[in-house]
Design a protein around this motif. Structure first.
Motif, PDB file in Angstrom:
ATOM      1  N   ARG A  37       1.025  -1.270   0.001  1.00  0.00           N
ATOM      2  CA  ARG A  37       0.144  -0.037  -0.074  1.00  0.00           C
ATOM      3  C   ARG A  37       0.833   1.279   0.031  1.00  0.00           C
ATOM      4  O   ARG A  37       1.910   1.119   0.287  1.00  0.00           O
ATOM      5  CB  ARG A  37      -0.783   0.173   1.333  1.00  0.00           C
ATOM      6  CG  ARG A  37      -1.786  -1.122   1.443  1.00  0.00           C
ATOM      7  CD  ARG A  37      -2.922  -0.734   2.482  1.00  0.00           C
ATOM      8  NE  ARG A  37      -2.515   0.034   3.647  1.00  0.00           N
ATOM      9  CZ  ARG A  37      -2.117  -0.695   4.533  1.00  0.00           C
ATOM     10  NH1 ARG A  37      -2.195  -2.187   4.741  1.00  0.00           N
ATOM     11  NH2 ARG A  37      -1.928  -0.246   5.702  1.00  0.00           N
ATOM     12  N   SER A  84      -8.539  -3.248  -2.621  1.00  0.00           N
ATOM     13  CA  SER A  84      -9.380  -2.263  -2.716  1.00  0.00           C
ATOM     14  C   SER A  84      -9.845  -1.266  -1.727  1.00  0.00           C
ATOM     15  O   SER A  84     -10.519  -0.341  -1.704  1.00  0.00           O
ATOM     16  CB  SER A  84     -10.694  -2.785  -3.456  1.00  0.00           C
ATOM     17  OG  SER A  84     -11.318  -3.649  -2.757  1.00  0.00           O
ATOM     18  N   LEU A  85      -9.675  -1.825  -0.508  1.00  0.00           N
ATOM     19  CA  LEU A  85     -10.029  -1.258   0.848  1.00  0.00           C
ATOM     20  C   LEU A  85      -9.123  -0.107   1.094  1.00  0.00           C
ATOM     21  O   LEU A  85      -8.002  -0.160   1.125  1.00  0.00           O
ATOM     22  CB  LEU A  85      -9.901  -2.198   1.967  1.00  0.00           C
ATOM     23  CG  LEU A  85     -10.485  -1.625   3.126  1.00  0.00           C
ATOM     24  CD1 LEU A  85     -11.940  -1.425   3.247  1.00  0.00           C
ATOM     25  CD2 LEU A  85     -10.306  -2.885   4.113  1.00  0.00           C
ATOM     26  N   THR A  86      -9.843   1.361   1.316  1.00  0.00           N
ATOM     27  CA  THR A  86      -9.238   2.307   1.498  1.00  0.00           C
ATOM     28  C   THR A  86      -9.467   2.421   3.105  1.00  0.00           C
ATOM     29  O   THR A  86     -10.315   2.336   3.803  1.00  0.00           O
ATOM     30  CB  THR A  86     -10.099   3.526   0.979  1.00  0.00           C
ATOM     31  OG1 THR A  86     -10.170   3.583  -0.361  1.00  0.00           O
ATOM     32  CG2 THR A  86      -9.463   4.996   1.549  1.00  0.00           C
ATOM     33  N   LYS A  88      -7.178   4.598   5.081  1.00  0.00           N
ATOM     34  CA  LYS A  88      -6.900   6.109   5.549  1.00  0.00           C
ATOM     35  C   LYS A  88      -7.389   7.208   5.126  1.00  0.00           C
ATOM     36  O   LYS A  88      -7.706   7.355   3.542  1.00  0.00           O
ATOM     37  CB  LYS A  88      -5.237   6.401   5.068  1.00  0.00           C
ATOM     38  CG  LYS A  88      -4.412   5.354   5.919  1.00  0.00           C
ATOM     39  CD  LYS A  88      -2.741   5.713   5.677  1.00  0.00           C
ATOM     40  CE  LYS A  88      -1.810   4.812   6.528  1.00  0.00           C
ATOM     41  NZ  LYS A  88      -0.580   5.085   5.966  1.00  0.00           N
ATOM     42  N   TRP A  90      -9.037   6.708   9.057  1.00  0.00           N
ATOM     43  CA  TRP A  90      -9.913   5.876   9.526  1.00  0.00           C
ATOM     44  C   TRP A  90     -10.253   6.624  11.210  1.00  0.00           C
ATOM     45  O   TRP A  90      -9.555   6.842  11.707  1.00  0.00           O
ATOM     46  CB  TRP A  90      -9.099   4.706   9.960  1.00  0.00           C
ATOM     47  CG  TRP A  90      -9.858   3.436  10.201  1.00  0.00           C
ATOM     48  CD1 TRP A  90     -10.342   3.050  11.421  1.00  0.00           C
ATOM     49  CD2 TRP A  90     -10.606   2.722   9.171  1.00  0.00           C
ATOM     50  NE1 TRP A  90     -10.805   2.087  11.346  1.00  0.00           N
ATOM     51  CE2 TRP A  90     -11.168   1.400  10.216  1.00  0.00           C
ATOM     52  CE3 TRP A  90     -10.568   2.158   7.744  1.00  0.00           C
ATOM     53  CZ2 TRP A  90     -11.732   0.371   9.171  1.00  0.00           C
ATOM     54  CZ3 TRP A  90     -11.079   1.294   7.411  1.00  0.00           C
ATOM     55  CH2 TRP A  90     -11.824   0.511   8.235  1.00  0.00           C
ATOM     56  N   ARG A 162     -18.881  -1.459   3.681  1.00  0.00           N
ATOM     57  CA  ARG A 162     -18.318  -0.678   2.372  1.00  0.00           C
ATOM     58  C   ARG A 162     -18.443  -1.603   1.489  1.00  0.00           C
ATOM     59  O   ARG A 162     -17.352  -1.897   0.801  1.00  0.00           O
ATOM     60  CB  ARG A 162     -17.188   0.170   2.765  1.00  0.00           C
ATOM     61  CG  ARG A 162     -16.935   1.068   1.665  1.00  0.00           C
ATOM     62  CD  ARG A 162     -15.532   1.677   1.677  1.00  0.00           C
ATOM     63  NE  ARG A 162     -15.520   2.456   2.950  1.00  0.00           N
ATOM     64  CZ  ARG A 162     -14.423   3.133   3.595  1.00  0.00           C
ATOM     65  NH1 ARG A 162     -13.423   2.627   3.171  1.00  0.00           N
ATOM     66  NH2 ARG A 162     -14.504   3.618   4.682  1.00  0.00           N
ATOM     67  N   GLU A 165     -16.129  -1.447  -1.778  1.00  0.00           N
ATOM     68  CA  GLU A 165     -14.525  -2.002  -1.931  1.00  0.00           C
ATOM     69  C   GLU A 165     -14.550  -3.277  -0.975  1.00  0.00           C
ATOM     70  O   GLU A 165     -13.259  -3.866  -1.036  1.00  0.00           O
ATOM     71  CB  GLU A 165     -14.065  -1.016  -0.807  1.00  0.00           C
ATOM     72  CG  GLU A 165     -13.909   0.491  -1.237  1.00  0.00           C
ATOM     73  CD  GLU A 165     -13.251   1.437  -0.547  1.00  0.00           C
ATOM     74  OE1 GLU A 165     -12.581   0.966   0.493  1.00  0.00           O
ATOM     75  OE2 GLU A 165     -13.028   2.676  -0.944  1.00  0.00           O
ATOM     76  N   ASN A 205      -4.270  -5.217   4.362  1.00  0.00           N
ATOM     77  CA  ASN A 205      -5.707  -5.012   4.163  1.00  0.00           C
ATOM     78  C   ASN A 205      -6.192  -6.685   4.426  1.00  0.00           C
ATOM     79  O   ASN A 205      -7.323  -6.670   5.228  1.00  0.00           O
ATOM     80  CB  ASN A 205      -5.949  -4.713   2.872  1.00  0.00           C
ATOM     81  CG  ASN A 205      -6.005  -3.288   2.785  1.00  0.00           C
ATOM     82  OD1 ASN A 205      -5.257  -2.570   3.651  1.00  0.00           O
ATOM     83  ND2 ASN A 205      -6.220  -2.652   1.577  1.00  0.00           N
ATOM     84  N   SER A 226     -10.988  -4.746  10.861  1.00  0.00           N
ATOM     85  CA  SER A 226     -11.404  -3.537  10.506  1.00  0.00           C
ATOM     86  C   SER A 226     -12.468  -2.773  11.146  1.00  0.00           C
ATOM     87  O   SER A 226     -13.402  -2.343  10.748  1.00  0.00           O
ATOM     88  CB  SER A 226     -11.931  -3.562   8.791  1.00  0.00           C
ATOM     89  OG  SER A 226     -10.745  -4.182   7.893  1.00  0.00           O
TER      90      SER A 226
END
Length: 305
Positions: A37, A84-86, A88, A90, A162, A165, A205, A226
């Protein structure tokens, strides 16, 4: 027999020979299974007194074979799909029976809750067992900052929702978002941590970035990933797998070889990385963390499974 804990460990002791990589090598290898990342930072941390002296699994073991149904039900799906997970920025909402409710930014949590992060080399059990050098801090630190009100008995957790994502959330495998819970005394035990990294890097992730729970004496599905919400309550909270199939998954979910899952024995486990001919080994009660046994004095763990 329980674990032997070490206070004299160095970072080189935590990482097995051949796995301790420099940053460039680590990032190159990480890209192959979706770990990389932007702006991944090295994390300076000292070994925890609660670390086991068992040799940890490799970085590839830990990051390429995961349970994270938000990204698919296959063990390799999270590594393939979690990029695909965002993560930042958080924020974690802390509410319920606390003195200081609010939305806590992760950077603020890390700057103000802990005096120093620690490496917690814990043995973890899902459908397999592995030893992971987590980097994190005791959950009790964060709960103390939030201020626990009298009468609180449980801590409830909730995962990010989400679906754009997290493709697994498009399927009704579970009642999303994922939820978990602990009794307050379990949450306050020093073995219960919030992890934000592993192997000297930010948490990948597929392993629950950017912040996840780790409860090493319980099965892996209790260690929610998460996290976006933590709630103090006086009632036992609903938990995802217990809601999905209460006959097979109880609220406590302690590692207990004396209680069989309805569809298989839990008397033995398969170490990850041992290979197909590596065989199974006897399962240790509470995963070998005998110091938590007192939390359940007077309980029938065949009933409170």
């Amino acid at each position: 027999m329980g674990y032997r804990f070490r206070t004299d460990l160095k970072w080189s002791d935590v990482t097995p020979k051949g796995v301790f990589l420099n940053r460039r090598q680590l990032m190159a290898g990480a890209a192959a299974f979706g770990l990389a990342r932007p702006a991944m930072a090295k994390i300076a941390a000292q070994p925890s007194a609660y670390s086991t002296d068992e040799v940890p699994n490799t970085l590839e073991d830990i990051t390429s074979y995961n349970n994270y149904y938000e990204f698919g039900t296959g063990k390799e799906d999270p590594a393939a799909n979690a990029g695909s997970l965002t993560v930042k920025p958080w924020t974690v909402k802390i509410d319920g029976m606390v003195d200081n409710p609010g939305d806590y930014g992760l950077e603020d949590i890390l700057a103000n809750v802990t005096l120093e992060e620690r490496i917690y080399r814990f043995r973890c059990v899902e459908a397999w067992s592995m030893v992971v050098p987590w980097i994190g801090f005791q959950l009790s630190d964060l709960l103390a900052r939030a201020g626990i009100r009298a009468g609180a008995k449980y801590v409830a957790f909730e995962t990010l929702m989400r679906p754009e994502e997290m493709p697994g959330q498009a399927y009704p495998i579970l009642d999303w978002p994922y939820r978990e819970g602990l009794r307050l005394d379990e949450a306050m035990h020093p073995l219960t941590i919030l992890a934000t990294g592993l192997y000297g890097e930010e948490l990948p992730n597929q392993n629950g970035a950017p912040i996840r729970l780790v409860v090493p004496w319980k099965y892996g599905f209790k260690s929610i990933k998460s996290i976006v919400r933590i709630t103090l309550t006086d009632k036992q909270p609903p938990t995802s797998w217990n809601m999905q199939n209460p006959r097979e998954y109880g609220f406590y979910s302690n590692v207990n070889p004396e209680v069989d899952h309805p569809r298989w024995s839990q008397a033995s486990e398969r170490p990850l990385g041992a290979g197909i001919f590596g065989g199974r080994v006897p399962t240790r009660k509470f995963n070998g963390y005998d110091e938590v046994a007192g939390l359940y004095a007077g309980q029938d763990l065949a009933v409170d499974f």
